[in-house]
Design an enzyme around this catalytic site. Structure first.
Site, mmCIF file in Angstrom:
data_model
loop_
_atom_site.group_PDB
_atom_site.id
_atom_site.type_symbol
_atom_site.label_atom_id
_atom_site.label_comp_id
_atom_site.label_asym_id
_atom_site.label_seq_id
_atom_site.Cartn_x
_atom_site.Cartn_y
_atom_site.Cartn_z
ATOM 1 N N CYS A 115 45.729 36.798 32.007
ATOM 2 C CA CYS A 115 44.290 37.113 32.054
ATOM 3 C C CYS A 115 43.516 36.546 30.852
ATOM 4 O O CYS A 115 42.468 35.903 31.021
ATOM 5 C CB CYS A 115 44.075 38.621 32.157
ATOM 6 S SG CYS A 115 44.663 39.576 30.726
ATOM 7 N N HIS A 166 43.443 44.105 29.592
ATOM 8 C CA HIS A 166 43.101 43.178 30.677
ATOM 9 C C HIS A 166 41.649 42.721 30.518
ATOM 10 O O HIS A 166 40.779 43.474 30.058
ATOM 11 C CB HIS A 166 43.299 43.848 32.038
ATOM 12 C CG HIS A 166 43.202 42.900 33.189
ATOM 13 N ND1 HIS A 166 44.076 41.846 33.382
ATOM 14 C CD2 HIS A 166 42.312 42.833 34.227
ATOM 15 C CE1 HIS A 166 43.745 41.188 34.482
ATOM 16 N NE2 HIS A 166 42.668 41.767 35.006
ATOM 17 N N HIS A 178 39.824 36.974 38.009
ATOM 18 C CA HIS A 178 40.754 37.297 36.907
ATOM 19 C C HIS A 178 42.184 36.948 37.295
ATOM 20 O O HIS A 178 42.533 36.904 38.477
ATOM 21 C CB HIS A 178 40.653 38.786 36.534
ATOM 22 C CG HIS A 178 40.960 39.731 37.659
ATOM 23 N ND1 HIS A 178 41.737 40.857 37.509
ATOM 24 C CD2 HIS A 178 40.587 39.746 38.974
ATOM 25 C CE1 HIS A 178 41.824 41.509 38.648
ATOM 26 N NE2 HIS A 178 41.128 40.851 39.556
#
Length: 203
Positions: A115, A166, A178
């Site tokens: 990510c 994240h 993402h």
């Protein structure tokens, strides 16, 4: 005869006195011509004409200049907003082409990326913006905005309970792109599939 002479002398004397009292040639006195006063209306009109020759009053000129400056500032702001929106959309379009594989620690979306690696790569190559490597350190960059203010290209950070773990990029229409998991790879999700703990704009 003596009486006649005396009579004639008396008449001549009287006639001579009258002639001296009444001259035959009269000299006319000069006529005095009084100048008419200048009309105040004409003076005011002349002043107004002079003002017209010199242009608008300073207050009117200043107001007009301020109006022109405000119009120019509004036009410049509109151009800047349009350019920023275009840059954001270009960044999103760039990011969306990498929807694909996920790889932990990966830095290149062509071969697989996680990510924060995905966000770092896209921001650098899509917008020329340098980002830190981890999602936690990326959250310290830019400036925070709320969900009602976020625009395409902004970054959303999520927490696993022990800190940020994240990061995703907002692409508009309530969605994010993402690098999610090994199973799903780089994908599109709803922005609030999890509650973000921070939203950051780098623009």
């Amino acid at each position: 005869m003596k009486k006649t002479v005396l009579y004639i002398a008396a008449v001549l004397a009287v006639s001579g006195g009258l002639m001296w009292q009444r001259p035959m040639v009269a000299h006319a006195e000069p006529e005095v011509i009084q100048e008419a006063p200048v009309s105040t209306v004409l003076e005011v009109a002349a002043e107004e004409v002079a003002d017209e020759d010199n242009g608008p009053a300073p207050e009117i000129q200043a107001a007009k200049k301020l109006e022109e400056e405000l119009a120019a500032a509004e036009e410049a702001a509109a151009r800047a907003a349009e350019e920023a929106a275009s840059a954001r959309q270009n960044l999103v379009d760039y990011a969306l082409q990498f929807v694909g594989p996920y790889r932990a620690g990966g830095n290149d979306p062509h071969t697989g990326v996680d990510c924060s690696g995905f966000v770092r790569y896209v921001m650098q190559h899509g917008a020329g913006i340098s980002m830190n490597r981890s999602s936690g350190s990326q959250a310290t960059q830019g400036h925070a905005v709320n969900s009602s203010q976020m625009q395409p290209g902004d970054l959303l950070f999520y927490s696993g309970g022990s800190g940020i773990n994240h990061v995703a990029m907002y692409i508009g229409d309530g969605k994010i792109v993402h690098a999610s998991t090994y199973a799903t790879g780089i994908k599109i999700s709803k922005w609030n599939y999890r509650n973000p703990v921070k939203i950051v704009s780098m623009f």
